[in-house]
Design a protein around this motif. Structure first.
Motif, PDB file in Angstrom:
ATOM      1  N   SER A  17      43.916  34.537  36.993  1.00 34.38           N
ATOM      2  CA  SER A  17      43.461  35.370  35.874  1.00 34.38           C
ATOM      3  C   SER A  17      43.292  34.549  34.608  1.00 34.38           C
ATOM      4  N   VAL A  64      31.347  41.900  38.877  1.00 30.98           N
ATOM      5  CA  VAL A  64      32.676  41.786  38.268  1.00 30.98           C
ATOM      6  C   VAL A  64      33.402  43.121  38.198  1.00 30.98           C
ATOM      7  N   ARG A  67      37.254  43.905  38.732  1.00 29.01           N
ATOM      8  CA  ARG A  67      38.036  42.683  38.513  1.00 29.01           C
ATOM      9  C   ARG A  67      38.157  42.345  37.030  1.00 29.01           C
ATOM     10  N   PHE A  68      37.108  42.611  36.260  1.00 31.65           N
ATOM     11  CA  PHE A  68      37.090  42.290  34.836  1.00 31.65           C
ATOM     12  C   PHE A  68      37.224  43.563  34.007  1.00 31.65           C
ATOM     13  N   MET A  83      40.012  38.844  32.960  1.00 34.46           N
ATOM     14  CA  MET A  83      39.398  38.493  34.232  1.00 34.46           C
ATOM     15  C   MET A  83      40.485  38.267  35.272  1.00 34.46           C
ATOM     16  N   ASN A  84      40.507  39.111  36.276  1.00 36.25           N
ATOM     17  CA  ASN A  84      41.460  39.005  37.369  1.00 36.25           C
ATOM     18  C   ASN A  84      40.734  38.730  38.683  1.00 36.25           C
ATOM     19  N   LEU A  86      39.818  35.969  40.079  1.00 36.61           N
ATOM     20  CA  LEU A  86      38.689  35.072  39.840  1.00 36.61           C
ATOM     21  C   LEU A  86      38.257  34.358  41.111  1.00 36.61           C
ATOM     22  N   LYS A  87      36.945  34.162  41.188  1.00 34.06           N
ATOM     23  CA  LYS A  87      36.318  33.512  42.336  1.00 34.06           C
ATOM     24  C   LYS A  87      35.565  32.269  41.867  1.00 34.06           C
ATOM     25  N   ASP A  90      32.570  32.704  39.747  1.00 34.99           N
ATOM     26  CA  ASP A  90      32.721  33.123  38.357  1.00 34.99           C
ATOM     27  C   ASP A  90      32.671  31.938  37.398  1.00 34.99           C
ATOM     28  N   THR A  91      32.633  30.736  37.939  1.00 41.24           N
ATOM     29  CA  THR A  91      32.569  29.540  37.109  1.00 41.24           C
ATOM     30  C   THR A  91      31.297  29.550  36.269  1.00 41.24           C
ATOM     31  N   VAL A 124      34.741  28.528  31.731  1.00 44.66           N
ATOM     32  CA  VAL A 124      35.673  29.010  32.738  1.00 44.66           C
ATOM     33  C   VAL A 124      35.333  28.305  34.051  1.00 44.66           C
ATOM     34  N   VAL A 126      36.665  27.954  38.015  1.00 41.06           N
ATOM     35  CA  VAL A 126      37.540  28.488  39.056  1.00 41.06           C
ATOM     36  C   VAL A 126      37.442  27.552  40.254  1.00 41.06           C
TER      37      VAL A 126
END
Length: 128
Positions: A17, A64, A67-68, A83-84, A86-87, A90-91, A124, A126
């Motif tokens: 997250s 998202v 999750r977001f 943001m939870n 994350l994959k 999502d970068t 971000v 991930v």
């Protein structure tokens, strides 16, 4: 002149997250819808989430949703993106944006062109 400053990005493992923050100055923050966008390398900037000027209406990209979570704090002139889950996909660089008009209630119909002010972005990543 509206200024938006994002923070909170970083490197996180898949499933982790992050909470992004955006502080606004130079305009009546409480009157404007706010949004988050992201842009991955080699891709176009895409919509992530938006919140109405009242905070009562939110809208998310399908990728998202669930999750977001977007929220705002009027006392701090800030908008957040929690943001939870994350994959790696999502970068991206995440950008905060402010609506170009005041008192927009329905944010579900907004497009990038409706946002008149943008922050400089926060990265971000991930990855394991």
């Amino acid at each position: 002149q509206v200024q938006l400053v994002e923070s909170g990005g970083g490197l996180v493992q898949p499933g982790g997250s992050l909470r992004l923050s955006c502080v606004a100055s130079g305009h009546p923050f409480s009157s404007y819808a706010m949004g988050w966008f992201r842009q991955a390398p080699g891709k176009e900037r895409e919509f992530v989430a938006a919140i109405s000027w009242t905070g009562g209406d939110t809208y998310y990209a399908e990728s998202v949703k669930g999750r977001f979570t977007i929220s705002r704090d009027y006392a701090k002139n800030s908008v957040f993106l929690q943001m939870n889950g994350l994959k790696p996909e999502d970068t991206a660089a995440y950008y905060c944006a402010a609506d170009s008009v005041r008192f927009r209630g329905d944010v579900s119909t907004m497009s990038q062109g409706d946002f008149g002010s943008w922050g400089q972005g926060t990265q971000v990543t991930v990855s394991s």
